[in-house]
Design a protein around this motif. Structure first.
Motif, PDB file in Angstrom:
ATOM      1  N   THR A  12       6.823  -1.426   1.482  1.00 15.02           N
ATOM      2  CA  THR A  12       5.431  -1.040   1.269  1.00 15.02           C
ATOM      3  C   THR A  12       5.314  -0.128   0.052  1.00 15.02           C
ATOM      4  OG1 THR A  12       4.992  -1.169   3.641  1.00 15.02           O
ATOM      5  CG2 THR A  12       3.402   0.062   2.309  1.00 15.02           C
ATOM      6  N   ASN A  13       4.337  -0.428  -0.788  1.00 11.48           N
ATOM      7  CA  ASN A  13       4.031   0.392  -1.959  1.00 11.48           C
ATOM      8  C   ASN A  13       2.842   1.289  -1.620  1.00 11.48           C
ATOM      9  OD1 ASN A  13       3.499   1.499  -4.423  1.00 11.48           O
ATOM     10  ND2 ASN A  13       2.941  -0.425  -5.446  1.00 11.48           N
ATOM     11  N   THR A  14       3.107   2.557  -1.417  1.00  6.60           N
ATOM     12  CA  THR A  14       2.029   3.493  -1.062  1.00  6.60           C
ATOM     13  C   THR A  14       1.403   4.152  -2.286  1.00  6.60           C
ATOM     14  OG1 THR A  14       3.638   5.287  -0.795  1.00  6.60           O
ATOM     15  CG2 THR A  14       3.095   3.991   1.173  1.00  6.60           C
ATOM     16  N   SER A  15       1.864   3.770  -3.476  1.00 11.95           N
ATOM     17  CA  SER A  15       1.369   4.415  -4.701  1.00 11.95           C
ATOM     18  C   SER A  15       0.160   3.668  -5.257  1.00 11.95           C
ATOM     19  CB  SER A  15       2.479   4.478  -5.751  1.00 11.95           C
ATOM     20  OG  SER A  15       2.742   3.185  -6.261  1.00 11.95           O
ATOM     21  N   ALA A  16      -0.415   4.220  -6.305  1.00 15.73           N
ATOM     22  CA  ALA A  16      -1.609   3.641  -6.933  1.00 15.73           C
ATOM     23  C   ALA A  16      -1.254   2.749  -8.113  1.00 15.73           C
ATOM     24  CB  ALA A  16      -2.546   4.767  -7.388  1.00 15.73           C
ATOM     25  N   PRO A  72      -0.443  -2.161  -6.043  1.00 14.05           N
ATOM     26  CA  PRO A  72      -0.770  -0.861  -5.447  1.00 14.05           C
ATOM     27  C   PRO A  72      -1.282  -1.015  -4.013  1.00 14.05           C
ATOM     28  CG  PRO A  72      -1.677  -1.046  -7.656  1.00 14.05           C
ATOM     29  CD  PRO A  72      -1.140  -2.398  -7.305  1.00 14.05           C
ATOM     30  N   GLU A  73      -0.807  -0.150  -3.117  1.00  8.56           N
ATOM     31  CA  GLU A  73      -1.181  -0.173  -1.698  1.00  8.56           C
ATOM     32  C   GLU A  73      -0.830  -1.508  -1.018  1.00  8.56           C
ATOM     33  OE1 GLU A  73      -2.241   2.614  -0.433  1.00  8.56           O
ATOM     34  OE2 GLU A  73      -2.530   3.633  -2.360  1.00  8.56           O
ATOM     35  N   GLY A  74       0.057  -2.266  -1.613  1.00  4.53           N
ATOM     36  CA  GLY A  74       0.442  -3.565  -1.058  1.00  4.53           C
ATOM     37  C   GLY A  74       1.795  -3.511  -0.353  1.00  4.53           C
ATOM     38  N   HIS A  75       2.228  -4.674   0.110  1.00  8.33           N
ATOM     39  CA  HIS A  75       3.523  -4.731   0.783  1.00  8.33           C
ATOM     40  C   HIS A  75       4.176  -6.099   0.540  1.00  8.33           C
ATOM     41  CE1 HIS A  75       0.814  -6.486   3.889  1.00  8.33           C
ATOM     42  NE2 HIS A  75       1.851  -7.295   4.077  1.00  8.33           N
TER      43      HIS A  75
END
Length: 202
Positions: A12-16, A72-75
């Motif tokens: 998971t990418n929690t960054s912008a 961004p915000e994806g997985h």
């Protein structure tokens, strides 16, 4: 041993910002591991007699996808498949490299234990009775798997000589025995000389 098992995890990418990743197993080999499904296609393979041998360490893990970019915000769901050719317990990290950030910035521990199920043969003696010379006769035995793991069997081909009193073969020399089940194996024999004969089928 020799059966692929797959588990899924999520990156998971929690960054912008988008992140480009690459996944790798720590301390995995380079030569592709051999699955039981590959092995049963080669009934005369030397591995049935001598076991599977590698010139270098086997590569027992497959990661799909092993690299990519997460928005961004994806997985991204990741499939990790272990096809073990080594009788051992595994406890290895899958490392996450991030482009522009560094190598091994995150990890997931892969834990597994590789076993070989004990298979039983029944009956242990096949009686063919009176046979005509050089006429094929067929009987069957079963391989029994009483465990929760699948098993792989292979009938070792006979090394025939001119003075061999009996020849044996099987139209189904290799196969898979599913958990808590049996596999039926036909054995065809041809007597080559008069008299009482017996032969060991491995």
């Amino acid at each position: 041993l020799g059966f692929p098992y797959t588990k899924t995890c999520r990156l998971t990418n929690t960054s912008a910002v988008p992140l480009t990743f690459k996944l790798r197993m720590w301390d995995d080999g380079t030569q592709r591991a051999v699955s039981s499904f590959d092995q049963i296609r080669k009934e005369n393979d030397p591995s049935w007699r001598k076991g599977i041998h590698f010139y270098v360490e086997p590569r027992e893990f497959t990661i799909n996808p092993s690299q990519g970019t997460i928005p961004p915000e994806g997985h991204q769901d990741i499939e990790v498949t272990l096809c073990s050719n080594t009788l051992m317990e595994f406890y290895r990290p899958m490392l996450v490299d991030l482009e522009g950030f560094g190598k091994g910035v995150a990890s997931v521990i892969i834990s597994a234990r590789c076993l070989v199920p004990k298979l039983h043969v029944s009956p242990q003696i096949l009686h063919y009775g009176n046979c005509h010379l050089k006429v094929p006769y067929e009987k069957k035995f079963v391989v029994v798997n009483k465990t929760h793991l699948p098993g792989c069997y292979g009938l070792i081909p006979q090394k025939r000589k001119e003075d061999s009193p009996m020849f044996y073969s099987s139209p189904k020399p290799c196969g898979i025995v599913q958990p808590y089940s049996t596999a039926e194996i036909p054995i065809i024999t041809e007597v080559q000389a008069l008299g009482n004969h017996s032969i060991l089928v491995r």
